[in-house]
Design a protein around this motif. Structure first.
Motif, PDB file in Angstrom:
ATOM      1  N   GLN A  15       0.847  -1.203   0.000  1.00 52.54           N
ATOM      2  CA  GLN A  15       0.000   0.000   0.000  1.00 52.54           C
ATOM      3  C   GLN A  15       0.883   1.254   0.000  1.00 52.54           C
ATOM      4  O   GLN A  15       2.119   1.161   0.017  1.00 52.54           O
ATOM      5  CB  GLN A  15      -0.904   0.014   1.239  1.00 52.54           C
ATOM      6  N   ILE A  17       3.116   4.528  -0.408  1.00 53.62           N
ATOM      7  CA  ILE A  17       4.173   4.970  -1.328  1.00 53.62           C
ATOM      8  C   ILE A  17       4.733   3.790  -2.132  1.00 53.62           C
ATOM      9  O   ILE A  17       4.958   3.896  -3.338  1.00 53.62           O
ATOM     10  CB  ILE A  17       5.297   5.689  -0.536  1.00 53.62           C
ATOM     11  N   ASP A  36       6.026  -7.526   1.216  1.00 55.76           N
ATOM     12  CA  ASP A  36       5.399  -6.906   2.389  1.00 55.76           C
ATOM     13  C   ASP A  36       5.099  -7.982   3.435  1.00 55.76           C
ATOM     14  O   ASP A  36       5.000  -9.160   3.114  1.00 55.76           O
ATOM     15  CB  ASP A  36       4.080  -6.221   1.974  1.00 55.76           C
ATOM     16  N   CYS A  63       7.524 -10.815   2.844  1.00 56.85           N
ATOM     17  CA  CYS A  63       8.906 -10.487   3.221  1.00 56.85           C
ATOM     18  C   CYS A  63       8.880  -9.579   4.440  1.00 56.85           C
ATOM     19  O   CYS A  63       8.210  -8.545   4.449  1.00 56.85           O
ATOM     20  CB  CYS A  63       9.581  -9.790   2.042  1.00 56.85           C
ATOM     21  N   ASP A  64       9.603  -9.997   5.476  1.00 50.57           N
ATOM     22  CA  ASP A  64       9.703  -9.202   6.703  1.00 50.57           C
ATOM     23  C   ASP A  64      11.108  -8.615   6.745  1.00 50.57           C
ATOM     24  O   ASP A  64      12.096  -9.359   6.896  1.00 50.57           O
ATOM     25  CB  ASP A  64       9.437 -10.123   7.905  1.00 50.57           C
ATOM     26  N   VAL A  65      11.199  -7.294   6.639  1.00 49.68           N
ATOM     27  CA  VAL A  65      12.529  -6.661   6.528  1.00 49.68           C
ATOM     28  C   VAL A  65      13.335  -6.696   7.827  1.00 49.68           C
ATOM     29  O   VAL A  65      14.499  -6.300   7.845  1.00 49.68           O
ATOM     30  CB  VAL A  65      12.446  -5.202   5.990  1.00 49.68           C
ATOM     31  N   ASN A  91      11.683   0.462   1.173  1.00 48.06           N
ATOM     32  CA  ASN A  91      10.660   1.466   1.464  1.00 48.06           C
ATOM     33  C   ASN A  91       9.877   1.179   2.750  1.00 48.06           C
ATOM     34  O   ASN A  91       9.323   2.099   3.348  1.00 48.06           O
ATOM     35  CB  ASN A  91       9.707   1.522   0.251  1.00 48.06           C
ATOM     36  N   MET A 136      13.936   4.775   1.272  1.00 50.08           N
ATOM     37  CA  MET A 136      12.935   5.777   1.634  1.00 50.08           C
ATOM     38  C   MET A 136      13.304   6.374   2.993  1.00 50.08           C
ATOM     39  O   MET A 136      13.191   5.721   4.023  1.00 50.08           O
ATOM     40  CB  MET A 136      11.533   5.148   1.669  1.00 50.08           C
ATOM     41  N   ALA A 137      13.787   7.614   2.959  1.00 49.15           N
ATOM     42  CA  ALA A 137      14.049   8.346   4.209  1.00 49.15           C
ATOM     43  C   ALA A 137      12.826   9.222   4.470  1.00 49.15           C
ATOM     44  O   ALA A 137      11.685   8.785   4.285  1.00 49.15           O
ATOM     45  CB  ALA A 137      15.338   9.145   4.068  1.00 49.15           C
ATOM     46  N   TYR A 151      11.762   7.840  15.195  1.00 43.47           N
ATOM     47  CA  TYR A 151      11.483   7.854  13.746  1.00 43.47           C
ATOM     48  C   TYR A 151      12.485   8.770  13.036  1.00 43.47           C
ATOM     49  O   TYR A 151      13.089   8.396  12.027  1.00 43.47           O
ATOM     50  CB  TYR A 151      10.048   8.335  13.522  1.00 43.47           C
ATOM     51  N   LYS A 155      15.493   7.832  10.169  1.00 46.80           N
ATOM     52  CA  LYS A 155      15.542   8.428   8.826  1.00 46.80           C
ATOM     53  C   LYS A 155      16.868   9.167   8.610  1.00 46.80           C
ATOM     54  O   LYS A 155      17.403   9.177   7.498  1.00 46.80           O
ATOM     55  CB  LYS A 155      14.331   9.338   8.606  1.00 46.80           C
ATOM     56  N   PRO A 183      10.572  12.477   1.611  1.00 47.77           N
ATOM     57  CA  PRO A 183       9.290  13.157   1.425  1.00 47.77           C
ATOM     58  C   PRO A 183       8.842  13.831   2.726  1.00 47.77           C
ATOM     59  O   PRO A 183       9.164  13.371   3.822  1.00 47.77           O
ATOM     60  CB  PRO A 183       8.318  12.017   1.076  1.00 47.77           C
ATOM     61  N   GLY A 184       8.089  14.910   2.585  1.00 41.66           N
ATOM     62  CA  GLY A 184       7.347  15.451   3.723  1.00 41.66           C
ATOM     63  C   GLY A 184       6.059  14.652   3.859  1.00 41.66           C
ATOM     64  O   GLY A 184       5.928  13.571   3.264  1.00 41.66           O
ATOM     65  N   THR A 186       2.917  12.746   3.407  1.00 41.67           N
ATOM     66  CA  THR A 186       2.374  12.164   2.174  1.00 41.67           C
ATOM     67  C   THR A 186       1.057  11.475   2.503  1.00 41.67           C
ATOM     68  O   THR A 186       0.895  10.915   3.590  1.00 41.67           O
ATOM     69  CB  THR A 186       3.395  11.148   1.593  1.00 41.67           C
ATOM     70  N   THR A 188      -0.992   8.873   2.885  1.00 40.44           N
ATOM     71  CA  THR A 188      -1.061   7.401   2.988  1.00 40.44           C
ATOM     72  C   THR A 188      -1.723   7.054   4.329  1.00 40.44           C
ATOM     73  O   THR A 188      -2.026   7.931   5.130  1.00 40.44           O
ATOM     74  CB  THR A 188       0.344   6.757   2.988  1.00 40.44           C
ATOM     75  N   THR A 191      -0.411   8.697   7.574  1.00 45.50           N
ATOM     76  CA  THR A 191      -0.744  10.065   7.973  1.00 45.50           C
ATOM     77  C   THR A 191      -2.258  10.319   8.010  1.00 45.50           C
ATOM     78  O   THR A 191      -2.686  11.467   8.087  1.00 45.50           O
ATOM     79  CB  THR A 191      -0.100  11.101   7.019  1.00 45.50           C
TER      80      THR A 191
HETATM   81  N1  NAI Z   1       3.418   8.914   4.671  1.00 44.54           N
HETATM   82  C1  NAI Z   1       4.304   9.859   4.927  1.00 44.54           C
HETATM   83  O1  NAI Z   1       3.978  11.009   5.261  1.00 44.54           O
HETATM   84  C2  NAI Z   1       5.753   9.577   4.729  1.00 44.54           C
HETATM   85  C3  NAI Z   1       6.268   8.287   4.687  1.00 44.54           C
HETATM   86  N2  NAI Z   1       7.616   8.107   4.566  1.00 44.54           N
HETATM   87  C4  NAI Z   1       8.194   6.775   4.534  1.00 44.54           C
HETATM   88  O2  NAI Z   1       7.733   6.093   3.363  1.00 44.54           O
HETATM   89  C5  NAI Z   1       7.697   4.689   3.599  1.00 44.54           C
HETATM   90  C6  NAI Z   1       6.339   4.143   3.227  1.00 44.54           C
HETATM   91  O3  NAI Z   1       5.379   4.757   4.079  1.00 44.54           O
HETATM   92  P1  NAI Z   1       3.825   4.849   3.744  1.00 44.54           P
HETATM   93  O4  NAI Z   1       3.548   4.341   2.405  1.00 44.54           O
HETATM   94  O5  NAI Z   1       3.405   6.207   4.134  1.00 44.54           O
HETATM   95  O6  NAI Z   1       3.288   3.872   4.868  1.00 44.54           O
HETATM   96  P2  NAI Z   1       2.164   2.753   4.881  1.00 44.54           P
HETATM   97  O7  NAI Z   1       1.927   2.476   6.298  1.00 44.54           O
HETATM   98  O8  NAI Z   1       1.042   3.105   3.982  1.00 44.54           O
HETATM   99  O9  NAI Z   1       2.948   1.509   4.193  1.00 44.54           O
HETATM  100  C7  NAI Z   1       4.027   0.883   4.801  1.00 44.54           C
HETATM  101  C8  NAI Z   1       4.076  -0.569   4.349  1.00 44.54           C
HETATM  102  O10 NAI Z   1       5.192  -1.173   4.998  1.00 44.54           O
HETATM  103  C9  NAI Z   1       4.803  -2.490   5.388  1.00 44.54           C
HETATM  104  N3  NAI Z   1       5.671  -2.989   6.461  1.00 44.54           N
HETATM  105  C10 NAI Z   1       5.655  -2.652   7.778  1.00 44.54           C
HETATM  106  N4  NAI Z   1       6.536  -3.382   8.462  1.00 44.54           N
HETATM  107  C11 NAI Z   1       7.149  -4.205   7.553  1.00 44.54           C
HETATM  108  C12 NAI Z   1       8.167  -5.189   7.644  1.00 44.54           C
HETATM  109  N5  NAI Z   1       8.718  -5.542   8.819  1.00 44.54           N
HETATM  110  N6  NAI Z   1       8.549  -5.822   6.503  1.00 44.54           N
HETATM  111  C13 NAI Z   1       7.980  -5.516   5.323  1.00 44.54           C
HETATM  112  N7  NAI Z   1       6.995  -4.617   5.171  1.00 44.54           N
HETATM  113  C14 NAI Z   1       6.595  -3.962   6.276  1.00 44.54           C
HETATM  114  C15 NAI Z   1       3.352  -2.318   5.836  1.00 44.54           C
HETATM  115  O11 NAI Z   1       2.676  -3.561   5.876  1.00 44.54           O
HETATM  116  C16 NAI Z   1       2.838  -1.370   4.785  1.00 44.54           C
HETATM  117  O12 NAI Z   1       2.298  -2.067   3.660  1.00 44.54           O
HETATM  118  C17 NAI Z   1       8.078   4.505   5.068  1.00 44.54           C
HETATM  119  O13 NAI Z   1       9.450   4.194   5.158  1.00 44.54           O
HETATM  120  C18 NAI Z   1       7.808   5.876   5.676  1.00 44.54           C
HETATM  121  O14 NAI Z   1       8.576   6.111   6.810  1.00 44.54           O
HETATM  122  C19 NAI Z   1       8.481   9.137   4.434  1.00 44.54           C
HETATM  123  C20 NAI Z   1       8.023  10.416   4.470  1.00 44.54           C
HETATM  124  C21 NAI Z   1       6.628  10.734   4.573  1.00 44.54           C
END
Ligand code: NAI
Ligand SMILES: CCCCCC(=O)/C=C/[C@H]1C=CC(=O)[C@@H]1CCCCCCC(=O)O
Length: 265
Positions: A15, A17, A36, A63-65, A91, A136-137, A151, A155, A183-184, A186, A188, A191
């Motif tokens: 889901q 980004i 994921d 996949c668990d990172v 990411n 992804m920072a 957090y 980053k 990114p600031g 976003t 999703t 947020t």
């Molecule tokens: N949404 C925002 O405002 C911002 C997000 N980011 C970064 O972007 C990246 C993606 O974030 P979003 O798409 O917003 O979040 P999100 O919560 O929509 O998606 C994150 C995904 O990571 C998966 N995930 C969580 N733990 C995991 C693991 N151990 N192994 C594999 N997958 C795992 C989740 O199941 C989820 O599908 C993150 O690194 C976040 O820190 C960066 C800046 C802004």
């Protein structure tokens, strides 16, 4: 790098980004492994993309990172399925100030593991084709963010790790570029006001003010972040680049002061 027919491995791609990045890569003609921990959402996402782009183009891999074996076996399954690996998007990320160790393990540990293990598949001097890794920072890695100190630290760590790889003295041997995106806010799940409020109530975020700030902020679209990802894959001159983007402003490459140039020798 030309993206058509290249193979990408994206974590946290069920889901948000990661999903938008997957979509952008598929539009450019890549093959993508959607990786994921959330299998239900990941499978749904892949079904959606398979209808649009063809079921030979995209697979879901659990996949668990936080686990080396899990990443390694997902990377192996990606190369077994598509025959090569060229692009890695580290990411996956969470916000969780209560389980700060998990936050570090996923956000920074996941990037470190994904990069080291990915290099074994990509390195030109180890039988790969060279390639590009994009981490992804966040803007939170460039600022003091008292609401989410763990957090922010993860980053900042991702930025330092990426810049250091970008300065690699062995680049000519491995030919893997490593870049990151900051990114600031976003738009999703991370947020969404309900998510943030729910997390705050459970003590997972550090401050009540966060809910108000995030609900008032202008948010980037996930597609805007995916566009920067594509730019970093395609532009072979970018290595160790830190790209910052916030709503309503053009993307900027962050330049860091070279403190050593001012030191008297
Ligand atoms: N949404 C925002 O405002 C911002 C997000 N980011 C970064 O972007 C990246 C993606 O974030 P979003 O798409 O917003 O979040 P999100 O919560 O929509 O998606 C994150 C995904 O990571 C998966 N995930 C969580 N733990 C995991 C693991 N151990 N192994 C594999 N997958 C795992 C989740 O199941 C989820 O599908 C993150 O690194 C976040 O820190 C960066 C800046 C802004
Ligand atoms: C200003 C930092 C931008 C951070 C972008 C990002 O990675 C957002 C993630 C947020 C989602 C849930 C959170 O807890 C994350 C961090 C929120 C940082 C809030 C900073 C508020 C401010 O100081 O203006």
């Amino acid at each position: 790098m030309q993206i058509k027919d290249k193979v990408a491995f994206i974590t946290g791609a069920a889901q948000g980004i990661g999903k938008a990045v997957t979509d952008a890569l598929l539009q450019k003609g890549a093959y993508v492994a959607v990786c994921d921990v959330d299998s239900d959402t990941g499978e749904q996402t892949v079904t959606e993309f398979a209808k649009q782009y063809g079921d030979d183009r995209v697979i879901f891999l659990h996949c668990d990172v936080t686990k080396k074996d899990s990443i390694k076996s997902a990377m192996q399954r990606t190369t077994d399925k598509f025959g090569r690996l060229d692009i890695i998007g580290n990411n996956a990320g969470i916000t969780n100030e209560k389980q700060y160790d998990l936050c570090v393990d996923i956000n920074l540990g996941g990037v470190v593991r994904g990069t080291w293990l990915g290099l074994d598949f990509l390195r030109k001097d180890k039988g790969g084709n060279g390639g590009v890794i994009i981490n992804m920072a966040s803007m939170a890695g460039l600022m003091a963010v008292p609401m989410v100190p763990t957090y922010a630290a993860t980053k900042a760590g991702v930025i330092g790790f990426t810049r250091s790889w970008g300065a690699s003295m062995d680049y000519d041997q491995h030919q893997v570029r490593v870049n990151c995106i900051c990114p600031g806010f976003t738009d999703t799940q991370m947020t969404k006001e309900e998510t943030v409020e729910e997390k705050r109530a459970k003590g997972l975020l550090h401050s009540e003010a966060l809910v108000a700030i995030m609900s008032e902020s202008l948010k980037l679209s996930t597609n805007a972040v995916a566009d920067v990802f594509i730019q970093l894959v395609e532009d072979d001159t970018k290595n160790g680049a830190v790209m910052a983007l916030v709503s309503e402003q053009p993307v900027q490459e962050v330049k860091f002061p070279d403190i050593f140039t001012n030191v008297e020798k």
